[in-house]
Design a protein around this motif. Structure first.
Motif, PDB file in Angstrom:
ATOM      1  N   ILE A  27       3.266 -27.864  36.411  1.00 44.49           N
ATOM      2  CA  ILE A  27       4.521 -28.327  37.024  1.00 44.49           C
ATOM      3  C   ILE A  27       4.689 -29.819  36.762  1.00 44.49           C
ATOM      4  O   ILE A  27       3.797 -30.612  37.062  1.00 44.49           O
ATOM      5  CB  ILE A  27       4.508 -28.056  38.553  1.00 44.49           C
ATOM      6  CG1 ILE A  27       4.465 -26.543  38.805  1.00 44.49           C
ATOM      7  CG2 ILE A  27       5.722 -28.680  39.238  1.00 44.49           C
ATOM      8  CD1 ILE A  27       5.665 -25.781  38.305  1.00 44.49           C
ATOM      9  N   LYS A  28       5.838 -30.186  36.208  1.00 43.97           N
ATOM     10  CA  LYS A  28       6.006 -31.575  35.773  1.00 43.97           C
ATOM     11  C   LYS A  28       7.129 -32.313  36.508  1.00 43.97           C
ATOM     12  O   LYS A  28       7.556 -33.363  36.066  1.00 43.97           O
ATOM     13  CB  LYS A  28       6.280 -31.615  34.252  1.00 43.97           C
ATOM     14  CG  LYS A  28       5.308 -30.809  33.402  1.00 43.97           C
ATOM     15  CD  LYS A  28       3.962 -31.489  33.291  1.00 43.97           C
ATOM     16  CE  LYS A  28       2.898 -30.633  32.627  1.00 43.97           C
ATOM     17  NZ  LYS A  28       3.122 -30.280  31.238  1.00 43.97           N
ATOM     18  N   HIS A  29       7.628 -31.727  37.590  1.00 38.95           N
ATOM     19  CA  HIS A  29       8.667 -32.410  38.357  1.00 38.95           C
ATOM     20  C   HIS A  29       8.233 -32.559  39.808  1.00 38.95           C
ATOM     21  O   HIS A  29       7.798 -31.577  40.423  1.00 38.95           O
ATOM     22  CB  HIS A  29       9.994 -31.632  38.301  1.00 38.95           C
ATOM     23  CG  HIS A  29      10.790 -31.923  37.075  1.00 38.95           C
ATOM     24  ND1 HIS A  29      11.602 -33.026  36.977  1.00 38.95           N
ATOM     25  CD2 HIS A  29      10.874 -31.276  35.899  1.00 38.95           C
ATOM     26  CE1 HIS A  29      12.167 -33.030  35.773  1.00 38.95           C
ATOM     27  NE2 HIS A  29      11.731 -31.977  35.103  1.00 38.95           N
ATOM     28  N   ARG A  30       8.394 -33.752  40.332  1.00 38.52           N
ATOM     29  CA  ARG A  30       7.982 -34.055  41.696  1.00 38.52           C
ATOM     30  C   ARG A  30       8.571 -33.055  42.701  1.00 38.52           C
ATOM     31  O   ARG A  30       7.878 -32.517  43.547  1.00 38.52           O
ATOM     32  CB  ARG A  30       8.433 -35.495  42.028  1.00 38.52           C
ATOM     33  CG  ARG A  30       8.227 -35.955  43.447  1.00 38.52           C
ATOM     34  CD  ARG A  30       6.733 -36.217  43.720  1.00 38.52           C
ATOM     35  NE  ARG A  30       6.481 -36.354  45.141  1.00 38.52           N
ATOM     36  CZ  ARG A  30       6.200 -35.326  45.934  1.00 38.52           C
ATOM     37  NH1 ARG A  30       6.174 -34.110  45.465  1.00 38.52           N
ATOM     38  NH2 ARG A  30       5.957 -35.533  47.207  1.00 38.52           N
ATOM     39  N   THR A  31       9.893 -32.770  42.527  1.00 41.50           N
ATOM     40  CA  THR A  31      10.556 -31.880  43.489  1.00 41.50           C
ATOM     41  C   THR A  31      10.053 -30.439  43.385  1.00 41.50           C
ATOM     42  O   THR A  31      10.098 -29.692  44.358  1.00 41.50           O
ATOM     43  CB  THR A  31      12.085 -31.888  43.273  1.00 41.50           C
ATOM     44  OG1 THR A  31      12.324 -31.783  41.877  1.00 41.50           O
ATOM     45  CG2 THR A  31      12.713 -33.153  43.833  1.00 41.50           C
ATOM     46  N   ASP A  32       9.594 -30.045  42.188  1.00 37.23           N
ATOM     47  CA  ASP A  32       9.093 -28.665  42.015  1.00 37.23           C
ATOM     48  C   ASP A  32       7.713 -28.485  42.650  1.00 37.23           C
ATOM     49  O   ASP A  32       7.356 -27.381  43.088  1.00 37.23           O
ATOM     50  CB  ASP A  32       8.978 -28.317  40.519  1.00 37.23           C
ATOM     51  CG  ASP A  32      10.340 -28.172  39.854  1.00 37.23           C
ATOM     52  OD1 ASP A  32      11.340 -28.057  40.585  1.00 37.23           O
ATOM     53  OD2 ASP A  32      10.388 -28.182  38.611  1.00 37.23           O
ATOM     54  N   LEU A  33       6.930 -29.586  42.693  1.00 36.81           N
ATOM     55  CA  LEU A  33       5.526 -29.469  43.117  1.00 36.81           C
ATOM     56  C   LEU A  33       5.370 -28.845  44.507  1.00 36.81           C
ATOM     57  O   LEU A  33       4.636 -27.874  44.672  1.00 36.81           O
ATOM     58  CB  LEU A  33       4.850 -30.850  43.094  1.00 36.81           C
ATOM     59  CG  LEU A  33       4.334 -31.343  41.741  1.00 36.81           C
ATOM     60  CD1 LEU A  33       3.878 -32.794  41.847  1.00 36.81           C
ATOM     61  CD2 LEU A  33       3.196 -30.476  41.219  1.00 36.81           C
TER      62      LEU A  33
END
Ligand SMILES: Nc1ncnc2c1ncn2[C@@H]1O[C@H](COP(=O)(O)OP(=O)(O)OP(=O)(O)O)[C@@H](O)[C@H]1O
Ligand SMILES: [Mg+2]
Length: 307
Positions: free
Chosen positions: A283-289
């Motif tokens: 996962i490479k997006h802060r909001t997705d984490l």
């Protein structure tokens, strides 16, 4: 040695031999590309094997790969040819200009401006860029025009002449016909719609995230030392993550990276702890984490809970 496949099955086996496991339509379209001489437009999300297909095809066919990496603002000078101004200037200085004397066999001669112009716009002063290099190669190559959607429509229009007639026009030199015909693969991440004119000239291949069984084979081929159980769980978890509404779902590239990470860490299972520790590999997006950690973490805990 150069391969000349006579069936889809042969292309399938050939790509596997060089480490690329194609889906059915990939092998079919690749075979047709070798026979029909038409370019292939490969579209699909990031990290599903578009670029790798061109590399694998070149390797299997025993051809050199010529790659043009596209970007916003890419122009003819960087993709097709450029005049070598430095060399032209040196020739002008050494030789001539409006009746100034030049040298021939060591003897001074008068050289007219016309003859200088003819001279400095010859092939010897041309710097070939990937597109020209691909069609002037003595042996046929595989030409990869990577991420064509990053360029503008003007660039696409310029490509059309090349892709349909395998020739280019250089104002000072005239028409240059292809010495050999490359197999052309264009890739796109769909960041903009390509023109109909371009699409019409191409065979089309849509590459998507692979089916679970196919993904498992690819992961195991890249990381054969990872246990089959962990690899199977990885594929299952990645699938769960892709179903969530997130900015950037993990691709095949992330699955392979994750397999490598799990192997290095000696993981025997993917439980909630291991998942959360290694989540940043896929996962490479802060909001997705946070979203992924919560939703999938819970599922993993439920799976491992005693009945
Ligand atoms: N069918 C396949 N068999 C073996 N390996 C594959 C396959 N498809 C993809 N891979 C591997 O997945 C990784 C990502 O592939 P690649 O870089 O070609 O993706 P891409 O679609 O070009 O992504 P992007 O759009 O980000 O450029 C590579 O390491 C590649 O080796
Ligand atoms: Mg790519």
């Amino acid at each position: 040695m150069a391969a000349n496949p006579t069936s889809v099955a042969e292309v399938n086996a050939g790509l596997r031999d060089v480490g690329y496991l194609p889906g059915d339509s990939t092998a079919l379209v690749s075979f047709l590309a070798t026979k029909l001489g038409k370019p292939v437009l490969v579209e699909g999300p990031a990290g599903v094997g578009k670029t790798e297909l061109a590399k694998a095809l070149a390797k299997y066919l025993g051809r050199e790969l010529v790659r043009l990496q596209c970007y916003e603002g890419l122009d003819e000078a960087k993709s097709l040819y450029e005049w070598n101004y430095r060399k032209q200037l040196l020739r002008i200085q050494a030789g001539a200009g409006g009746g100034v004397a030049g040298f021939e066999h060591g003897d001074p001669v008068d050289v007219s401006w016309d003859s200088v112009q003819n001279d400095i716009f010859g092939e010897e002063f041309l710097l070939t860029r990937p597109l020209l290099e691909a069609i002037s190669s003595p042996e046929p190559v595989v030409l990869l025009i990577d991420e064509i959607d990053k360029t503008d429509q003007e660039f696409e229009a310029m490509l059309l002449e090349l892709l349909s007639d395998f020739q280019i026009s250089i104002p000072e030199l005239g028409r240059i016909d292809a010495r050999t015909h490359p197999i052309v693969l264009l890739t796109s991440n769909n960041s903009r719609e390509l023109t109909e004119a371009l699409k019409r000239r191409c065979l089309y291949l849509w590459l998507d995230y692979p089916e679970s069984e196919h993904e498992l084979q690819i992961v195991r081929m890249h990381e054969p030392d990872l246990s089959e159980t962990v690899a199977a769980k990885l594929v299952e978890v990645v699938r769960m993550v892709r179903e969530l509404d997130i900015k950037k779902p993990p691709s095949l590239a992330e699955s392979i990276d994750w397999a490598r990470a799990l192997l290095l860490l000696g993981a025997q299972d993917i439980d909630e702890t291991v998942f959360k520790e290694t989540l940043s590999v896929i996962i490479k997006h802060r909001t997705d984490l946070d979203l992924v950690a919560d939703r999938v973490g819970v599922k993993l805990t439920q799976q491992n809970a005693p009945a």
